[in-house]
Design a protein around this motif. Structure first.
Motif, PDB file in Angstrom:
ATOM      1  N   ASN A  12      38.253  40.828  47.279  1.00 49.09           N
ATOM      2  CA  ASN A  12      37.820  41.073  48.654  1.00 49.09           C
ATOM      3  C   ASN A  12      37.522  42.552  48.894  1.00 49.09           C
ATOM      4  O   ASN A  12      36.523  42.886  49.543  1.00 49.09           O
ATOM      5  CB  ASN A  12      38.877  40.584  49.646  1.00 49.09           C
ATOM      6  N   TRP A  34      31.149  29.119  52.150  1.00 48.94           N
ATOM      7  CA  TRP A  34      31.818  30.188  52.893  1.00 48.94           C
ATOM      8  C   TRP A  34      31.236  30.381  54.282  1.00 48.94           C
ATOM      9  O   TRP A  34      31.812  31.091  55.105  1.00 48.94           O
ATOM     10  CB  TRP A  34      31.800  31.491  52.094  1.00 48.94           C
ATOM     11  N   PRO A  37      34.072  27.717  56.146  1.00 55.11           N
ATOM     12  CA  PRO A  37      35.238  27.521  55.276  1.00 55.11           C
ATOM     13  C   PRO A  37      36.261  26.530  55.824  1.00 55.11           C
ATOM     14  O   PRO A  37      37.150  26.098  55.090  1.00 55.11           O
ATOM     15  CB  PRO A  37      35.839  28.924  55.160  1.00 55.11           C
ATOM     16  N   TYR A  50      37.871  36.057  52.474  1.00 55.76           N
ATOM     17  CA  TYR A  50      36.548  36.251  51.893  1.00 55.76           C
ATOM     18  C   TYR A  50      35.435  35.728  52.803  1.00 55.76           C
ATOM     19  O   TYR A  50      34.329  36.284  52.811  1.00 55.76           O
ATOM     20  CB  TYR A  50      36.463  35.583  50.515  1.00 55.76           C
ATOM     21  N   ALA A  51      35.704  34.690  53.586  1.00 53.95           N
ATOM     22  CA  ALA A  51      34.656  34.065  54.390  1.00 53.95           C
ATOM     23  C   ALA A  51      33.909  35.056  55.282  1.00 53.95           C
ATOM     24  O   ALA A  51      32.674  35.126  55.221  1.00 53.95           O
ATOM     25  CB  ALA A  51      35.222  32.908  55.204  1.00 53.95           C
ATOM     26  N   TRP A  54      31.620  37.380  53.212  1.00 51.54           N
ATOM     27  CA  TRP A  54      30.392  36.725  52.755  1.00 51.54           C
ATOM     28  C   TRP A  54      29.425  36.512  53.912  1.00 51.54           C
ATOM     29  O   TRP A  54      28.219  36.757  53.782  1.00 51.54           O
ATOM     30  CB  TRP A  54      30.737  35.385  52.087  1.00 51.54           C
ATOM     31  N   GLN A  55      29.936  36.096  55.051  1.00 49.98           N
ATOM     32  CA  GLN A  55      29.083  35.828  56.205  1.00 49.98           C
ATOM     33  C   GLN A  55      28.383  37.094  56.705  1.00 49.98           C
ATOM     34  O   GLN A  55      27.251  37.035  57.189  1.00 49.98           O
ATOM     35  CB  GLN A  55      29.909  35.216  57.337  1.00 49.98           C
TER      36      GLN A  55
END
Length: 161
Positions: A12, A34, A37, A50-51, A54-55
């Motif tokens: 992350n 993601w 999630p 992490y979601a 990534w977004q």
């Protein structure tokens, strides 16, 4: 071997530096989860962190077969064009990540990859698509290495030009 909480926290911190992901179709389809999630089974906090990382990133998907993209901040390109990616790199204020073995091979052959971040697990599976193309010599300089308690190792190399 699954990455544990320590490894996910490290991933992350690295992924927060990426402003744009370049994906092949298969990697994009794998990572698109993601965007939502909440459809995943219960996960440890470090994985769920992490979601939003990534977004927040822009995404470019290279595919001749994908009809549309299903995630925000995502555009579809039919062909990988090295000069277009060079322009993207020149104007980038954050890192660009490449995901998917075929796309990574194109980027490596075009000389677009400046650093390699390899996460090595202490298990040999012996199959899958290689993401390092054959017969493309690249001289590397080791910048960093980190060992994790679960036996995984991260190495970071810079391309020597």
């Amino acid at each position: 071997m699954e990455p544990d909480e320590e490894v996910h926290a490290f991933i992350n911190s690295r992924e927060r530096q990426i402003g744009t992901y370049l994906f092949g179709r298969k990697m994009y389809e794998t990572m698109a989860v993601w965007e939502t999630p909440d459809v995943l089974p219960p996960l440890i906090p470090a994985i769920l962190e992490y979601a939003p990382i990534w977004q927040a990133a822009e995404k470019v998907v290279y595919s001749t077969t994908l009809q549309t993209v299903s995630t925000a901040k995502t555009r579809l390109e039919r062909r990988f064009e090295a000069d277009v990616v060079r322009e993207l790199k020149a104007g980038a204020t954050r890192d660009i990540g490449v995901g998917g073995p075929e796309l990574a091979a194109h980027a490596i052959r075009a000389g677009l990859v400046d650093e390699y971040h390899l996460l090595i697990a202490p298990i040999i599976v012996g199959s899958g698509n290689p993401y390092l193309p054959g017969k493309v010599p690249v001289k590397l300089e080791l910048l960093d290495e980190r060992r994790f308690n679960n036996g995984m190792v991260h190495v970071r190399y810079r391309v020597k030009r």
